[in-house]
Design an enzyme around this catalytic site. Structure first.
Site, PDB file in Angstrom:
ATOM      1  N   CYS A 101       0.990  -1.043  -0.354  1.00 60.94           N
ATOM      2  CA  CYS A 101      -0.217  -0.025  -0.273  1.00 60.94           C
ATOM      3  C   CYS A 101       0.797   1.360  -0.147  1.00 60.94           C
ATOM      4  O   CYS A 101       0.417   2.271  -0.574  1.00 60.94           O
ATOM      5  CB  CYS A 101      -0.634  -0.412   1.128  1.00 60.94           C
ATOM      6  N   HIS A 152      -3.128   7.184   3.007  1.00 54.19           N
ATOM      7  CA  HIS A 152      -3.975   5.687   2.136  1.00 54.19           C
ATOM      8  C   HIS A 152      -4.940   5.909   2.819  1.00 54.19           C
ATOM      9  O   HIS A 152      -5.362   6.697   4.432  1.00 54.19           O
ATOM     10  CB  HIS A 152      -2.480   4.828   2.729  1.00 54.19           C
ATOM     11  N   ASN A 196     -10.625   0.006  -0.269  1.00 58.14           N
ATOM     12  CA  ASN A 196      -8.595   0.244  -0.241  1.00 58.14           C
ATOM     13  C   ASN A 196      -8.338  -0.162  -2.216  1.00 58.14           C
ATOM     14  O   ASN A 196      -8.352  -1.198  -1.857  1.00 58.14           O
ATOM     15  CB  ASN A 196      -8.455  -0.707   0.826  1.00 58.14           C
TER      16      ASN A 196
HETATM   17  O1  UT7 Z   1      -3.626  -0.971   3.177  1.00 58.37           O
HETATM   18  C1  UT7 Z   1      -2.673  -1.937   3.911  1.00 58.37           C
HETATM   19  C2  UT7 Z   1      -3.304  -1.823   5.369  1.00 58.37           C
HETATM   20  N1  UT7 Z   1      -4.559  -2.214   6.397  1.00 58.37           N
HETATM   21  C3  UT7 Z   1      -4.964  -1.575   6.934  1.00 58.37           C
HETATM   22  O2  UT7 Z   1      -4.177  -0.628   7.443  1.00 58.37           O
HETATM   23  C4  UT7 Z   1      -5.846  -2.424   7.638  1.00 58.37           C
HETATM   24  C5  UT7 Z   1      -5.977  -2.535   9.336  1.00 58.37           C
HETATM   25  N2  UT7 Z   1      -6.875  -3.207   9.694  1.00 58.37           N
HETATM   26  C6  UT7 Z   1      -7.908  -2.064   9.536  1.00 58.37           C
HETATM   27  O3  UT7 Z   1      -8.394  -1.625   9.278  1.00 58.37           O
HETATM   28  C7  UT7 Z   1      -9.351  -3.277  10.638  1.00 58.37           C
HETATM   29  O4  UT7 Z   1      -8.460  -4.418  11.580  1.00 58.37           O
HETATM   30  C8  UT7 Z   1     -10.136  -3.846   9.884  1.00 58.37           C
HETATM   31  C9  UT7 Z   1     -11.252  -3.098   9.274  1.00 58.37           C
HETATM   32  C10 UT7 Z   1      -9.645  -5.224   8.887  1.00 58.37           C
HETATM   33  C11 UT7 Z   1     -10.760  -5.445  10.397  1.00 58.37           C
HETATM   34  O5  UT7 Z   1     -12.005  -4.154  11.969  1.00 58.37           O
HETATM   35  P1  UT7 Z   1     -11.852  -4.376  13.153  1.00 58.37           P
HETATM   36  O6  UT7 Z   1     -12.032  -3.203  13.877  1.00 58.37           O
HETATM   37  O7  UT7 Z   1      -9.974  -4.181  13.578  1.00 58.37           O
HETATM   38  O8  UT7 Z   1     -12.744  -5.666  13.669  1.00 58.37           O
HETATM   39  P2  UT7 Z   1     -11.629  -6.915  14.158  1.00 58.37           P
HETATM   40  O9  UT7 Z   1     -10.778  -7.467  13.366  1.00 58.37           O
HETATM   41  O10 UT7 Z   1     -11.040  -6.735  15.770  1.00 58.37           O
HETATM   42  O11 UT7 Z   1     -12.933  -8.018  14.163  1.00 58.37           O
HETATM   43  C12 UT7 Z   1     -13.742  -7.273  15.176  1.00 58.37           C
HETATM   44  C13 UT7 Z   1     -15.286  -8.518  15.062  1.00 58.37           C
HETATM   45  C14 UT7 Z   1     -15.411  -9.748  15.307  1.00 58.37           C
HETATM   46  O12 UT7 Z   1     -15.528 -11.069  15.869  1.00 58.37           O
HETATM   47  P3  UT7 Z   1     -15.799 -11.507  17.247  1.00 58.37           P
HETATM   48  O13 UT7 Z   1     -14.375 -11.527  17.258  1.00 58.37           O
HETATM   49  O14 UT7 Z   1     -15.242  -9.995  18.269  1.00 58.37           O
HETATM   50  O15 UT7 Z   1     -17.031 -11.944  17.403  1.00 58.37           O
HETATM   51  C15 UT7 Z   1     -14.670  -9.729  13.449  1.00 58.37           C
HETATM   52  O16 UT7 Z   1     -15.360 -11.822  13.503  1.00 58.37           O
HETATM   53  O17 UT7 Z   1     -15.968  -8.167  13.804  1.00 58.37           O
HETATM   54  C16 UT7 Z   1     -16.013  -9.386  13.430  1.00 58.37           C
HETATM   55  N3  UT7 Z   1     -16.106  -8.781  11.949  1.00 58.37           N
HETATM   56  C17 UT7 Z   1     -16.525  -8.773  11.030  1.00 58.37           C
HETATM   57  N4  UT7 Z   1     -18.256  -8.888  11.716  1.00 58.37           N
HETATM   58  C18 UT7 Z   1     -18.763  -8.773   9.948  1.00 58.37           C
HETATM   59  C19 UT7 Z   1     -14.653  -9.375  11.214  1.00 58.37           C
HETATM   60  N5  UT7 Z   1     -15.377  -8.785   9.658  1.00 58.37           N
HETATM   61  C20 UT7 Z   1     -16.380  -8.896   9.983  1.00 58.37           C
HETATM   62  C21 UT7 Z   1     -17.325  -8.279   8.684  1.00 58.37           C
HETATM   63  N6  UT7 Z   1     -18.582  -8.275   9.004  1.00 58.37           N
HETATM   64  N7  UT7 Z   1     -16.595  -7.948   6.914  1.00 58.37           N
END
Ligand code: UT7
Length: 331
Positions: free
Chosen positions: A116, A256, A286
């Protein structure tokens, strides 16, 4: 003789027609619009549906848009840098193909891969060639067909990425405009948290790698998020301090577009109010190497000659950094 700096003198962009909305994703994986919107800020992304077209198509379209808008003669372009994480082919340079297709027949060209941060690093490379006096017209393209490496049954990644391309032209400037300073970093610790495991020299493609879906993007989102928030804010703050820029001096943050919460955190550390923070993540998601030039293209009309732009990016590797650039023209 005044010092030569490298300025952006033209921009162009292209996104494919097909719109993949949060509502459509709700029918594909267990997710919902509310979760995606509040966690990422994304509402829709563009997808290049045509299976016969690769990233070069996005790059060519973006470069052609720049050529049409600016009137630059492609045969005068000295160099084409293609910032991309999704080249058409693993070996043959996508940049070489794009340069030939757009009529940049006197240019040499190569691909630049830093996930990225590809476009941000490309800005450094392009401007160094121009500021050295070696080349006068360097075309930097950022394009990615992210849909070619995303598993659309994996809700943790398929909601984030989209396809697109953007392009900028760097030319010499004698008024001191253009790239002023850069602070670029990398840390190999990142390779465990954001990667495609197979298809490289470490794990070549096999029936097993395909069956186990190892050719798709894997991301430990939480960990990447933590690194992204602190590092992008750190370098942006640092480049302001190093150049004695207060929040009043910064005209625009060009960050970004990976997650709205990461961009907001960076802006807060810089003391910027929302009106200075460029954002189009809601419409494109993204797009990896294309986020920064897509922002420049979308907001070009608002920029004024002399505006102070702070660029910031964070990506796989890890790779990240910040660039301070003075805008060189009124659109
Ligand atoms: O560009 C390159 C660099 N990349 C980035 O900068 C991305 C960095 N990361 C992020 O933007 C975020 O971590 C994400 C958007 C990928 C995820 O958001 P988050 O707030 O970190 O969510 P999480 O992975 O901690 O997941 C929270 C909950 C989980 O459920 P439990 O374990 O709390 O029950 C996931 O299973 O949300 C669940 N979850 C979803 N729910 C509905 C994960 N993906 C989804 C989804 N829809 N698509």
């Amino acid at each position: 003789m005044s010092k030569i700096t490298a300025a952006i003198t033209a921009v162009g962009a292209y996104v494919p027609e097909y719109v993949l909305t949060n509502e459509i994703l709700e029918t594909m994986v267990e997710t919902n619009d509310e979760w995606i919107t509040t966690r990422t800020g994304i509402k829709e992304r563009r997808i290049l549906k045509d299976p016969d077209k690769g990233t070069s198509f996005l790059g060519i379209k973006a470069a052609e848009d720049l050529i049409n808008k600016s009137g630059v003669d492609p045969s005068e372009i000295d160099m084409v840098i293609m910032a991309t994480a999704t080249p058409d082919l693993p070996v043959a340079s996508t940049a070489a193909y794009v340069a030939t297709q757009i009529g940049a027949t006197n240019a040499f060209s190569y691909d630049l891969q830093a996930a990225c941060s590809s476009f941000l690093y490309g800005m450094s490379t392009a401007s160094a060639y121009v500021a050295s006096g070696k080349y006068k017209k360097v075309l930097l393209i950022g394009a990615d067909k992210m849909s070619s490496i995303i598993d659309y049954t994996d809700r943790t990644t398929c909601i984030i990425f989209g396809d697109g391309g953007g392009a900028v032209l760097f030319e010499p400037n004698e008024e001191g405009l253009g790239l002023q300073d850069e602070f670029l970093r990398s840390d190999g610790i990142g390779r465990d948290f954001l990667r495609i495991e197979a298809g490289g020299s470490l794990m070549p493609a096999s029936e097993e790698t395909v069956a186990n879906k190892k050719h798709y993007v894997y991301q430990d989102g939480k960990t990447v998020f933590k690194f992204a928030v602190s590092n992008m804010a750190d370098v942006s703050e640092r480049i302001m301090q190093r150049n004695n820029l207060s929040h009043d001096d910064v005209s625009w943050l060009v960050a970004h577009q990976a997650n709205k919460r990461i961009i907001d955190a960076t802006a807060r550390r810089m003391g910027l109010d929302d009106s200075k923070v460029l954002m189009n993540i809601a419409r494109y998601g993204n797009t990896t190497s294309a986020t920064l030039p897509l922002l420049l293209n979308d907001f070009e009309k608002q920029f004024k000659k002399g505006d102070n732009l702070i660029f910031a990016a964070f990506g796989g590797g890890f790779t990240w950094g910040s660039i301070y650039l003075k805008w060189a023209y009124n659109a």
